[in-house]
Write a protein that holds these residues in place. Sequence first.
Motif, PDB file in Angstrom:
ATOM      1  N   ARG A  42       0.938  -1.245  -0.069  1.00  0.00           N
ATOM      2  CA  ARG A  42       0.028  -0.092  -0.064  1.00  0.00           C
ATOM      3  C   ARG A  42       0.954   1.224  -0.078  1.00  0.00           C
ATOM      4  N   ARG A  45      -1.193   7.498  -2.350  1.00  0.00           N
ATOM      5  CA  ARG A  45      -1.768   7.740  -3.329  1.00  0.00           C
ATOM      6  C   ARG A  45      -2.240   9.355  -3.697  1.00  0.00           C
ATOM      7  N   LYS A  84      -3.196  14.079  -1.202  1.00  0.00           N
ATOM      8  CA  LYS A  84      -2.410  12.787  -1.255  1.00  0.00           C
ATOM      9  C   LYS A  84      -2.772  11.905   0.239  1.00  0.00           C
ATOM     10  N   THR A  86      -2.158   7.937   2.341  1.00  0.00           N
ATOM     11  CA  THR A  86      -1.525   6.604   2.301  1.00  0.00           C
ATOM     12  C   THR A  86      -2.890   5.669   2.638  1.00  0.00           C
ATOM     13  N   TYR A 111     -12.440   7.946  -3.916  1.00  0.00           N
ATOM     14  CA  TYR A 111     -11.367   6.842  -3.746  1.00  0.00           C
ATOM     15  C   TYR A 111     -12.178   5.681  -2.915  1.00  0.00           C
ATOM     16  N   ASP A 113     -11.210   1.748  -1.740  1.00  0.00           N
ATOM     17  CA  ASP A 113     -10.197   0.657  -1.784  1.00  0.00           C
ATOM     18  C   ASP A 113     -10.772  -0.510  -2.362  1.00  0.00           C
ATOM     19  N   GLU A 116     -10.551   0.247  -6.131  1.00  0.00           N
ATOM     20  CA  GLU A 116      -9.530   0.444  -6.878  1.00  0.00           C
ATOM     21  C   GLU A 116      -8.505  -0.799  -6.714  1.00  0.00           C
ATOM     22  N   GLN A 121      -6.489  -0.231 -10.213  1.00  0.00           N
ATOM     23  CA  GLN A 121      -5.803   0.440  -9.253  1.00  0.00           C
ATOM     24  C   GLN A 121      -4.947   1.611  -9.803  1.00  0.00           C
ATOM     25  N   CYS A 122      -4.862   2.618  -8.977  1.00  0.00           N
ATOM     26  CA  CYS A 122      -4.059   4.079  -9.414  1.00  0.00           C
ATOM     27  C   CYS A 122      -3.265   4.381  -8.201  1.00  0.00           C
ATOM     28  N   TYR A 123      -2.299   4.992  -8.717  1.00  0.00           N
ATOM     29  CA  TYR A 123      -1.472   5.734  -7.811  1.00  0.00           C
ATOM     30  C   TYR A 123      -1.779   7.256  -7.807  1.00  0.00           C
ATOM     31  N   CYS A 125      -4.852   9.109  -8.846  1.00  0.00           N
ATOM     32  CA  CYS A 125      -6.157   8.899  -9.508  1.00  0.00           C
ATOM     33  C   CYS A 125      -6.627  10.157  -9.944  1.00  0.00           C
TER      34      CYS A 125
END
Length: 156
Positions: A42, A45, A84, A86, A111, A113, A116, A121-123, A125
């Motif tokens: 994880r 993001r 941003k 985590t 967002y 979980d 995604e 999945q995105c870092y 988004c």
Amino acid sequence: MKKWQVYVVVISLFVHLVASQVETITEGRTGEITNKLFDGIRGKRTVEIINKLGGGLTLTLHCKSKDDDLGVQTLAPDSRWSFKFTPAFFGTTRFSCNFKWGGESHSFDIYDDNREVGDKQCYLCSWNIYNGSQGGFTCRFQESTGRYDICYVWNE
């Protein structure tokens, strides 16, 4: 050094590496974050929201999770705002936003979980907010196509 001490040192090093979250900025998309070393773990993001309503409409939004209230933001046409975070280790992170413009009001989990995962999945988004004939919709950028083509209707 005793065997249990070796285990403690190894585990401590692993925890330190995970916590440091080695990140690099990739070329081609300003601000796009990828976690090269720990893609499966994880990583941090970034959620980016872009006002694509058109017609000179200003977008007002208010995003929050169960732990964080990000406050009210106002976006001029074609402008963007980002935050941003985590995600929680156990996959329970969700940020919901309320969007308002020109008499319209809608909410959406910007967002989640549970959504995604896998190829979604995105870092970074990145979301475009559109004004459509039925009150608007939102689409997320998809790396594999290079377009904003993962689209959803509002929660309400």
